[in-house]
Scaffold this active site. Structure first.
Site, PDB file in Angstrom:
ATOM      1  N   CYS A   7       0.840  -1.204   0.000  1.00 55.08           N
ATOM      2  CA  CYS A   7       0.000   0.000   0.000  1.00 55.08           C
ATOM      3  C   CYS A   7       0.877   1.256   0.000  1.00 55.08           C
ATOM      4  O   CYS A   7       1.721   1.452   0.882  1.00 55.08           O
ATOM      5  CB  CYS A   7      -0.916  -0.011   1.217  1.00 55.08           C
ATOM      6  SG  CYS A   7      -1.826   1.524   1.425  1.00 55.08           S
ATOM      7  N   CYS A  10       0.532   3.365   3.152  1.00 57.71           N
ATOM      8  CA  CYS A  10       1.236   2.750   4.300  1.00 57.71           C
ATOM      9  C   CYS A  10       2.728   3.060   4.205  1.00 57.71           C
ATOM     10  O   CYS A  10       3.384   3.326   5.219  1.00 57.71           O
ATOM     11  CB  CYS A  10       1.024   1.240   4.326  1.00 57.71           C
ATOM     12  SG  CYS A  10      -0.580   0.746   5.002  1.00 57.71           S
ATOM     13  N   ASP A  33      -1.095  16.721  -1.536  1.00 56.13           N
ATOM     14  CA  ASP A  33      -1.407  15.823  -2.645  1.00 56.13           C
ATOM     15  C   ASP A  33      -0.419  16.055  -3.778  1.00 56.13           C
ATOM     16  O   ASP A  33      -0.057  17.191  -4.095  1.00 56.13           O
ATOM     17  CB  ASP A  33      -2.844  16.054  -3.131  1.00 56.13           C
ATOM     18  CG  ASP A  33      -3.362  14.901  -3.979  1.00 56.13           C
ATOM     19  OD1 ASP A  33      -4.269  14.190  -3.511  1.00 56.13           O
ATOM     20  OD2 ASP A  33      -2.855  14.703  -5.105  1.00 56.13           O
ATOM     21  N   HIS A  49      -3.871   1.182   8.500  1.00 61.68           N
ATOM     22  CA  HIS A  49      -4.465   0.872   7.201  1.00 61.68           C
ATOM     23  C   HIS A  49      -5.915   0.445   7.353  1.00 61.68           C
ATOM     24  O   HIS A  49      -6.215  -0.532   8.029  1.00 61.68           O
ATOM     25  CB  HIS A  49      -3.683  -0.236   6.479  1.00 61.68           C
ATOM     26  CG  HIS A  49      -4.287  -0.554   5.138  1.00 61.68           C
ATOM     27  ND1 HIS A  49      -3.814  -0.001   3.961  1.00 61.68           N
ATOM     28  CD2 HIS A  49      -5.358  -1.306   4.792  1.00 61.68           C
ATOM     29  CE1 HIS A  49      -4.568  -0.424   2.948  1.00 61.68           C
ATOM     30  NE2 HIS A  49      -5.503  -1.224   3.432  1.00 61.68           N
ATOM     31  N   ASN A  91     -13.560  10.088  -0.796  1.00 55.44           N
ATOM     32  CA  ASN A  91     -13.980   9.263  -1.918  1.00 55.44           C
ATOM     33  C   ASN A  91     -13.971   7.804  -1.459  1.00 55.44           C
ATOM     34  O   ASN A  91     -12.986   7.348  -0.874  1.00 55.44           O
ATOM     35  CB  ASN A  91     -13.032   9.443  -3.102  1.00 55.44           C
ATOM     36  CG  ASN A  91     -13.061  10.856  -3.653  1.00 55.44           C
ATOM     37  OD1 ASN A  91     -14.110  11.504  -3.642  1.00 55.44           O
ATOM     38  ND2 ASN A  91     -11.922  11.347  -4.126  1.00 55.44           N
ATOM     39  N   GLY A  97     -15.136   7.176  -6.545  1.00 53.97           N
ATOM     40  CA  GLY A  97     -13.922   7.634  -7.219  1.00 53.97           C
ATOM     41  C   GLY A  97     -12.644   7.420  -6.430  1.00 53.97           C
ATOM     42  O   GLY A  97     -11.634   8.075  -6.680  1.00 53.97           O
ATOM     43  N   THR A  99      -9.206   5.969  -5.573  1.00 54.29           N
ATOM     44  CA  THR A  99      -8.147   5.304  -6.353  1.00 54.29           C
ATOM     45  C   THR A  99      -7.089   4.672  -5.462  1.00 54.29           C
ATOM     46  O   THR A  99      -6.380   3.779  -5.910  1.00 54.29           O
ATOM     47  CB  THR A  99      -7.466   6.294  -7.329  1.00 54.29           C
ATOM     48  OG1 THR A  99      -6.914   7.383  -6.585  1.00 54.29           O
ATOM     49  CG2 THR A  99      -8.445   6.819  -8.358  1.00 54.29           C
ATOM     50  N   HIS A 104      -8.315   7.966   3.451  1.00 51.24           N
ATOM     51  CA  HIS A 104      -7.746   9.313   3.428  1.00 51.24           C
ATOM     52  C   HIS A 104      -8.864  10.312   3.165  1.00 51.24           C
ATOM     53  O   HIS A 104      -9.856  10.008   2.521  1.00 51.24           O
ATOM     54  CB  HIS A 104      -6.647   9.441   2.363  1.00 51.24           C
ATOM     55  CG  HIS A 104      -7.097   9.060   0.994  1.00 51.24           C
ATOM     56  ND1 HIS A 104      -7.224   7.757   0.599  1.00 51.24           N
ATOM     57  CD2 HIS A 104      -7.461   9.816  -0.072  1.00 51.24           C
ATOM     58  CE1 HIS A 104      -7.642   7.721  -0.656  1.00 51.24           C
ATOM     59  NE2 HIS A 104      -7.804   8.961  -1.084  1.00 51.24           N
ATOM     60  N   HIS A 106      -9.558  14.106   1.668  1.00 50.32           N
ATOM     61  CA  HIS A 106      -9.029  15.261   0.933  1.00 50.32           C
ATOM     62  C   HIS A 106      -9.445  16.534   1.655  1.00 50.32           C
ATOM     63  O   HIS A 106     -10.615  16.704   2.012  1.00 50.32           O
ATOM     64  CB  HIS A 106      -9.608  15.322  -0.482  1.00 50.32           C
ATOM     65  CG  HIS A 106      -9.206  14.189  -1.367  1.00 50.32           C
ATOM     66  ND1 HIS A 106      -8.184  14.287  -2.280  1.00 50.32           N
ATOM     67  CD2 HIS A 106      -9.675  12.926  -1.481  1.00 50.32           C
ATOM     68  CE1 HIS A 106      -8.064  13.147  -2.922  1.00 50.32           C
ATOM     69  NE2 HIS A 106      -8.950  12.295  -2.466  1.00 50.32           N
TER      70      HIS A 106
HETATM   71  P1  5GP Z   1      -8.554   9.120  -4.163  1.00 53.07           P
HETATM   72  O1  5GP Z   1      -8.704   9.135  -5.650  1.00 53.07           O
HETATM   73  O2  5GP Z   1      -8.275   7.708  -3.671  1.00 53.07           O
HETATM   74  O3  5GP Z   1      -9.685   9.773  -3.415  1.00 53.07           O
HETATM   75  O4  5GP Z   1      -7.308  10.012  -3.827  1.00 53.07           O
HETATM   76  C1  5GP Z   1      -5.998   9.590  -3.987  1.00 53.07           C
HETATM   77  C2  5GP Z   1      -5.147  10.828  -4.022  1.00 53.07           C
HETATM   78  O5  5GP Z   1      -3.813  10.459  -3.703  1.00 53.07           O
HETATM   79  C3  5GP Z   1      -5.088  11.515  -5.386  1.00 53.07           C
HETATM   80  O6  5GP Z   1      -5.538  12.856  -5.248  1.00 53.07           O
HETATM   81  C4  5GP Z   1      -3.617  11.423  -5.799  1.00 53.07           C
HETATM   82  O7  5GP Z   1      -3.165  12.590  -6.452  1.00 53.07           O
HETATM   83  C5  5GP Z   1      -2.919  11.227  -4.463  1.00 53.07           C
HETATM   84  N1  5GP Z   1      -1.699  10.452  -4.511  1.00 53.07           N
HETATM   85  C6  5GP Z   1      -1.536   9.228  -5.091  1.00 53.07           C
HETATM   86  N2  5GP Z   1      -0.278   8.787  -4.915  1.00 53.07           N
HETATM   87  C7  5GP Z   1       0.359   9.739  -4.194  1.00 53.07           C
HETATM   88  C8  5GP Z   1       1.701   9.853  -3.701  1.00 53.07           C
HETATM   89  O8  5GP Z   1       2.553   8.989  -3.888  1.00 53.07           O
HETATM   90  N3  5GP Z   1       2.002  10.989  -3.005  1.00 53.07           N
HETATM   91  C9  5GP Z   1       1.074  11.969  -2.767  1.00 53.07           C
HETATM   92  N4  5GP Z   1       1.477  13.028  -2.075  1.00 53.07           N
HETATM   93  N5  5GP Z   1      -0.187  11.899  -3.220  1.00 53.07           N
HETATM   94  C10 5GP Z   1      -0.558  10.794  -3.933  1.00 53.07           C
HETATM   95 ZN    ZN Z   2      -2.322   1.302   3.621  1.00 56.77          ZN
END
Ligand code: 5GP
Ligand code: ZN
Length: 118
Positions: A7, A10, A33, A49, A91, A97, A99, A104, A106
């Site tokens: 992860c 993590c 982000d 996690h 999300n 949405g 990913t 987490h 935002h």
């Molecule tokens: P989700 O789409 O799951 O709600 O948000 C995932 C967020 O994590 C996205 O906004 C993406 O830009 C951010 N993100 C993904 N990988 C990394 C990373 O390695 N470092 C940072 N700082 N942000 C990440």
């Molecule tokens: Zn994790």
């Protein structure tokens, strides 16, 4: 499971891969982000996690004791958006949405956001 091997969040919590950490509490780290959608775009990542928020409310969950509302207020003050406001978004799974399957939140601010989301 406290941390998960494959992860990315993590690994960030473990400091195994670098991130711009702006704050840390007992339950969360807050990072910038990597792909910001607003002038302020932070990710409040649970240190433990959970695949999603759906897993964070049970026996070993965060409800009530997490301090998340206090943390949102502190970030609003720290980033000087308490007056103008901000949006906090979780999300969740496919339709939401999500990913990255590690809980987490935002924290986005610095411009006016539309409603409803696209
Ligand atoms: P989700 O789409 O799951 O709600 O948000 C995932 C967020 O994590 C996205 O906004 C993406 O830009 C951010 N993100 C993904 N990988 C990394 C990373 O390695 N470092 C940072 N700082 N942000 C990440
Ligand atoms: Zn994790």
């Amino acid at each position: 499971m406290v941390l998960k091997d494959d992860c990315i969040f993590c690994k960030i919590v473990n400091k195994g891969i670098p991130a711009d950490i702006v704050k840390e509490t007992d339950n969360f780290i807050v990072i910038k982000d990597i792909n910001p959608v607003a002038p302020v775009h932070l990710l409040i990542i649970s240190k433990r996690h959970y695949d999603s928020v759906l897993d964070a409310g049970g026996e070993n969950g965060l409800d009530g004791k997490s301090g998340i509302f206090r943390l949102l207020g502190e970030l609003a003050e720290d980033f000087k958006v308490a007056d103008n406001g901000f949006r906090a978004v979780i999300n969740t799974k496919e339709d939401g949405g999500q990913t990255v399957s590690h809980l987490h939140i935002h924290f986005i601010a610095g411009r006016r956001f539309g409603w409803p989301p696209g």
